[in-house]
Design an enzyme around this catalytic site. Sequence first.
Site, PDB file in Angstrom:
ATOM      1  N   ASP A 122       4.255  -9.504 -33.820  1.00  0.00           N
ATOM      2  CA  ASP A 122       4.105 -10.692 -34.654  1.00  0.00           C
ATOM      3  C   ASP A 122       4.352 -10.394 -36.125  1.00  0.00           C
ATOM      4  O   ASP A 122       4.965 -11.180 -36.826  1.00  0.00           O
ATOM      5  CB  ASP A 122       2.706 -11.296 -34.471  1.00  0.00           C
ATOM      6  CG  ASP A 122       2.650 -12.147 -33.211  1.00  0.00           C
ATOM      7  OD1 ASP A 122       3.586 -12.940 -33.001  1.00  0.00           O
ATOM      8  OD2 ASP A 122       1.696 -12.000 -32.425  1.00  0.00           O
ATOM      9  N   CYS A 146      -0.628  -1.597 -32.003  1.00  0.00           N
ATOM     10  CA  CYS A 146      -0.506  -1.942 -30.592  1.00  0.00           C
ATOM     11  C   CYS A 146       0.722  -2.789 -30.304  1.00  0.00           C
ATOM     12  O   CYS A 146       0.933  -3.243 -29.191  1.00  0.00           O
ATOM     13  CB  CYS A 146      -1.777  -2.630 -30.093  1.00  0.00           C
ATOM     14  SG  CYS A 146      -2.189  -4.102 -31.032  1.00  0.00           S
ATOM     15  N   HIS A 188       0.816  -1.217   0.000  1.00  0.00           N
ATOM     16  CA  HIS A 188       0.000   0.000   0.000  1.00  0.00           C
ATOM     17  C   HIS A 188       0.845   1.262   0.000  1.00  0.00           C
ATOM     18  O   HIS A 188       0.551   2.228  -0.686  1.00  0.00           O
ATOM     19  CB  HIS A 188      -0.918   0.016   1.226  1.00  0.00           C
ATOM     20  CG  HIS A 188      -2.149  -0.784   1.011  1.00  0.00           C
ATOM     21  ND1 HIS A 188      -2.693  -1.585   1.981  1.00  0.00           N
ATOM     22  CD2 HIS A 188      -2.937  -0.914  -0.060  1.00  0.00           C
ATOM     23  CE1 HIS A 188      -3.767  -2.173   1.498  1.00  0.00           C
ATOM     24  NE2 HIS A 188      -3.938  -1.781   0.271  1.00  0.00           N
ATOM     25  N   GLU A 206      -1.352  -8.774 -38.099  1.00  0.00           N
ATOM     26  CA  GLU A 206      -0.064  -9.265 -37.587  1.00  0.00           C
ATOM     27  C   GLU A 206       0.455 -10.456 -38.383  1.00  0.00           C
ATOM     28  O   GLU A 206       1.518 -10.981 -38.110  1.00  0.00           O
ATOM     29  CB  GLU A 206      -0.164  -9.582 -36.088  1.00  0.00           C
ATOM     30  CG  GLU A 206      -1.343 -10.443 -35.693  1.00  0.00           C
ATOM     31  CD  GLU A 206      -1.493 -10.595 -34.176  1.00  0.00           C
ATOM     32  OE1 GLU A 206      -0.571 -10.260 -33.433  1.00  0.00           O
ATOM     33  OE2 GLU A 206      -2.568 -11.073 -33.751  1.00  0.00           O
TER      34      GLU A 206
HETATM   35  C1  PEP Z   1       1.635  -7.930 -31.529  1.00  0.00           C
HETATM   36  O1  PEP Z   1       1.784  -9.048 -32.031  1.00  0.00           O
HETATM   37  O2  PEP Z   1       2.227  -6.914 -31.924  1.00  0.00           O
HETATM   38  C2  PEP Z   1       0.725  -7.750 -30.392  1.00  0.00           C
HETATM   39  C3  PEP Z   1       0.421  -6.553 -29.942  1.00  0.00           C
HETATM   40  O3  PEP Z   1       0.226  -8.856 -29.806  1.00  0.00           O
HETATM   41  P1  PEP Z   1       1.037  -9.808 -28.804  1.00  0.00           P
HETATM   42  O4  PEP Z   1       2.337  -9.105 -28.468  1.00  0.00           O
HETATM   43  O5  PEP Z   1       0.152  -9.996 -27.632  1.00  0.00           O
HETATM   44  O6  PEP Z   1       1.243 -11.018 -29.626  1.00  0.00           O
HETATM   45 MG    MG Z   2       0.443 -10.667 -31.601  1.00  0.00          MG
END
Ligand code: PEP
Ligand code: MG
Length: 575
Positions: free
Chosen positions: A456, A503, A190, A432
């Site tokens: 990926d 992402c 905490h 990906e």
């Molecule tokens: C990616 O492949 O870029 C992605 C965001 O997914 P993960 O890293 O969970 O495979």
């Molecule tokens: Mg991925």
Amino acid sequence: MTKRLTGIAASPGIALAKAFRLNKEQYEPVAVEVADKDQEVLRFSKAVEETKQELEEIKDLTEQRMGAAKAEIFEAHLMLLEDPDYIDAIIDSIKDESMNAEFKLHEVASSFIEVLSSMDNELLRERAADVRDVTGRIMSKLRGVSYAAITAINEPCILIADDLTPSDTAQLNLDYVLGFVTEVGSRTSHSAIMARSLEVPAVVGAGEGVKDIATGTMLILDAVEGVVLVAPSDQEVEAYQTRKQSYDERRAELRKLIHEPTLSADDHRVELAANIGSVEDLQKVLANGAEGIGLFRTEFLYMGRSALPSEEEQFQIYKHVLERMDNKPVVIRTLDIGGDKELPYMKLPVESNPFLGLRAVRLCLSQEDLFRTQLRALLRASSYGQLKIMFPMIAVMDELLAAKQLLQEEKEKLIQEGISVSANIEVGIMIEVPAAAIAADSLAKEADFFSIGTNDLIQYTMAADRMNETVSYLYQPCHPSILRLIQMVIQAASKEGKWVGMCGEMAGDEHAIPILLGMGLHEFSMSASSILPARALIKKTSQQEWAGYTQQILAMSSQAQIKQFVEQKTRSDLA
Ligand code: PEP
Ligand code: MG
């Protein structure tokens, strides 16, 4: 000689000051028989009442300084004062044995603390600290002494303690307490959590060496690296003063951007979102000014347990995330298991190439029940915020259509059952797999958005296992082959009026950001700690200018050349 202690950097920052040791008196009451046990019970109840008032005040103070969520810790303390197993047990034993309140309080509380401290569960172990804290407070009322010297500090110092309770932390006068070091504690204790929200530098769990630091000893607290320098040399002090100044300046600059929209130098708007793997990550996401969640990796809800999470369990989690994000966009990715993420309890067949095997949406389409459960949980949660559903590892159109079909079926069933489902859920896919990037033009007709998963996409494009150190040199986000694929994806989506995010780790890469901005990427999603540095970089970068460089960059032959180009240009932007 300077002594170095290392611990956990619980809350970042650098401080230089003399140590102030917080000595909590170890008071061991002795048993005394009392003549009037009713009077003794009254004396105890009065001490409890005064403690209650004091805790209410601390709770209010905490709420003002750190918000309602942090103040809830004191709700737990107040509840303890109402707990019959604790308070009534003490009262009963004062009555039964005609013993003094101090002794009985100590006895009952000690057995409570002993039981809680030996628990496997970290949350229950933390409850022991709560009992210790509340007991100390009641004891000080009984004895008519002040509980801790923490409020009496009136000169700049770095606080030293074996541990700090949440109420100690809440009462720190930050005009004087420049940081703290504790002997025990973890990143999730905490006091560490509260230090982060107060933004006071803290190193916790620095070990036994903390005991030897006397009040008045000069200290350097480097809570960026998790190091404490005890009695440093003049040169060390000087070096750290410079480091502290540049750290503080950079941080202050970045913090100004927390509530700002993400705008480029020429006022082009993009969205900066965060990647999360659990509800616990939300606090950091909000504290760093994320404009949404660009990727919730739901597979973590399925991992580290012995059975699949139920629909209800998942619903509660998705609902919580949507509510906490307060109508900001939240992209929740359906289960991406396989590859390096295993679920032993599902007893899936062993594959010789798991990254090329039955992974993510492929697995979900082969185990419909598993998939439908998650889709129902997502649909049920959709009315609590701005949910966007994303399918991972789509390679071909048929997979997208099949996944959408199942989603549609579950939606219709829920509506028939009278359960409300949002009418505006966007359904998108991760890009990906190279095949999906190349055929993005047709996928864009069926997907509401794309999010490029470069972790990926790079491994599959380069044919280089992301888990294999020996080929890690092929992880080249700024290689022309990768950038060309990304440009194709963005253009294909734009033609259909769809938005594109990213992402994968590349979204927070300082070399890639100007290039991606120039290519017209709409959303960048990354770990929470990268958000403010990314916002600062975007603010200095002109979208138009970088759009003008795109063709030149794509014609280059190596990542090294491209990175050098970016460095040159960003340096001249700054000049
Ligand atoms: C990616 O492949 O870029 C992605 C965001 O997914 P993960 O890293 O969970 O495979
Ligand atoms: Mg991925």
